[in-house]
Design a protein around this motif. Sequence first.
Motif, PDB file in Angstrom:
ATOM      1  N   MET A 178       4.851  -7.416   8.874  1.00  0.00           N
ATOM      2  CA  MET A 178       5.569  -6.674   7.856  1.00  0.00           C
ATOM      3  C   MET A 178       4.586  -5.740   7.139  1.00  0.00           C
ATOM      4  SD  MET A 178       8.555  -7.573   5.826  1.00  0.00           S
ATOM      5  CE  MET A 178       9.060  -7.441   4.189  1.00  0.00           C
ATOM      6  N   HIS A 179       5.001  -4.522   6.918  1.00  0.00           N
ATOM      7  CA  HIS A 179       4.168  -3.533   6.249  1.00  0.00           C
ATOM      8  C   HIS A 179       4.389  -3.582   4.746  1.00  0.00           C
ATOM      9  CE1 HIS A 179       2.887  -1.560   9.911  1.00  0.00           C
ATOM     10  NE2 HIS A 179       4.132  -1.675  10.337  1.00  0.00           N
ATOM     11  N   CYS A 180       3.362  -3.272   4.001  1.00  0.00           N
ATOM     12  CA  CYS A 180       3.439  -3.189   2.550  1.00  0.00           C
ATOM     13  C   CYS A 180       3.462  -1.724   2.141  1.00  0.00           C
ATOM     14  CB  CYS A 180       2.240  -3.873   1.911  1.00  0.00           C
ATOM     15  SG  CYS A 180       2.143  -5.622   2.254  1.00  0.00           S
ATOM     16  N   ILE A 181       4.119  -1.446   1.047  1.00  0.00           N
ATOM     17  CA  ILE A 181       4.214  -0.072   0.551  1.00  0.00           C
ATOM     18  C   ILE A 181       3.769  -0.034  -0.899  1.00  0.00           C
ATOM     19  CG2 ILE A 181       5.760   1.853   0.031  1.00  0.00           C
ATOM     20  CD1 ILE A 181       7.555   0.859   2.304  1.00  0.00           C
ATOM     21  N   ASN A 182       2.861   0.864  -1.204  1.00  0.00           N
ATOM     22  CA  ASN A 182       2.429   1.118  -2.569  1.00  0.00           C
ATOM     23  C   ASN A 182       2.551   2.626  -2.765  1.00  0.00           C
ATOM     24  OD1 ASN A 182       1.207   1.483  -5.021  1.00  0.00           O
ATOM     25  ND2 ASN A 182      -0.678   0.403  -4.500  1.00  0.00           N
ATOM     26  N   ARG A 183       3.711   3.083  -3.189  1.00  0.00           N
ATOM     27  CA  ARG A 183       3.991   4.509  -3.329  1.00  0.00           C
ATOM     28  C   ARG A 183       4.722   4.740  -4.640  1.00  0.00           C
ATOM     29  NH1 ARG A 183       4.786   9.247  -0.154  1.00  0.00           N
ATOM     30  NH2 ARG A 183       6.516  10.490  -0.920  1.00  0.00           N
ATOM     31  N   VAL A 184       4.279   5.767  -5.355  1.00  0.00           N
ATOM     32  CA  VAL A 184       4.890   6.146  -6.620  1.00  0.00           C
ATOM     33  C   VAL A 184       5.278   7.610  -6.541  1.00  0.00           C
ATOM     34  CG1 VAL A 184       4.479   6.454  -9.093  1.00  0.00           C
ATOM     35  CG2 VAL A 184       3.482   4.501  -7.904  1.00  0.00           C
ATOM     36  N   GLU A 185       6.480   7.915  -6.974  1.00  0.00           N
ATOM     37  CA  GLU A 185       6.925   9.301  -7.174  1.00  0.00           C
ATOM     38  C   GLU A 185       7.373   9.389  -8.612  1.00  0.00           C
ATOM     39  OE1 GLU A 185       9.926  10.105  -4.250  1.00  0.00           O
ATOM     40  OE2 GLU A 185       8.467  10.177  -2.633  1.00  0.00           O
ATOM     41  N   LEU A 186       6.697  10.217  -9.387  1.00  0.00           N
ATOM     42  CA  LEU A 186       6.922  10.287 -10.818  1.00  0.00           C
ATOM     43  C   LEU A 186       7.241  11.728 -11.201  1.00  0.00           C
ATOM     44  CD1 LEU A 186       6.575   8.460 -13.371  1.00  0.00           C
ATOM     45  CD2 LEU A 186       4.268   9.380 -13.521  1.00  0.00           C
ATOM     46  N   LEU A 187       8.380  11.924 -11.831  1.00  0.00           N
ATOM     47  CA  LEU A 187       8.770  13.250 -12.304  1.00  0.00           C
ATOM     48  C   LEU A 187       8.864  13.194 -13.818  1.00  0.00           C
ATOM     49  CD1 LEU A 187       9.769  16.133 -11.557  1.00  0.00           C
ATOM     50  CD2 LEU A 187      12.076  15.195 -11.659  1.00  0.00           C
ATOM     51  N   GLY A 188       8.019  13.966 -14.481  1.00  0.00           N
ATOM     52  CA  GLY A 188       8.022  13.951 -15.933  1.00  0.00           C
ATOM     53  C   GLY A 188       7.247  15.121 -16.506  1.00  0.00           C
ATOM     54  N   TYR A 189       7.091  15.086 -17.817  1.00  0.00           N
ATOM     55  CA  TYR A 189       6.424  16.166 -18.535  1.00  0.00           C
ATOM     56  C   TYR A 189       5.035  15.725 -19.001  1.00  0.00           C
ATOM     57  CZ  TYR A 189      10.919  18.523 -18.708  1.00  0.00           C
ATOM     58  OH  TYR A 189      12.083  19.143 -18.369  1.00  0.00           O
ATOM     59  N   LEU A 190       4.091  16.664 -18.966  1.00  0.00           N
ATOM     60  CA  LEU A 190       2.739  16.361 -19.451  1.00  0.00           C
ATOM     61  C   LEU A 190       2.753  16.283 -20.975  1.00  0.00           C
ATOM     62  CD1 LEU A 190       0.301  18.521 -17.295  1.00  0.00           C
ATOM     63  CD2 LEU A 190       1.109  16.198 -16.925  1.00  0.00           C
TER      64      LEU A 190
END
Length: 142
Positions: free
Chosen positions: A1-13
């Motif tokens: 089984m593969h592990c996933i560590n991925r983040v997609e973040l949409l926001g303002y600075l």
Amino acid sequence: MHCINRVELLGYLGRDPEFAKNQAGMSICTLSVGTSYERSLLNTATEKVTEWNRVVLFKNLADNASRFLKKGALVLVVGRLQTRKYQNRDNQICYMTEIIASDFISFSRDEKTLLKDVPAEVKSLTDSCRELSGSEFENIPF
């Protein structure tokens, strides 16, 4: 089984990027990206909650972020979560979780430009970020 560590973040600075070079001369840039959502309260009212996420970029990505991003910019960050352990000035062990960016895209604050060539899934994400107003960024405590 593969592990996933991925983040997609949409926001303002929430502030201008912080740029530095380490002792080896590698560029490092730190961003504070705010995302918000509404939380239900007991009396059927809602309250807006803003989460501030620390994002770290390295090398050319750091150079580009420091040159092109400014406080208030809408940014999509892709990367992975990393938690690191450090000792503070009082010799206490502390942990910090941050997003190590592998890529970012900056969007125009102009709504027509923002939505022109953006995929549908990103458009839906921008709806949840619209609550952050420009005046809200003036009162950020850091």
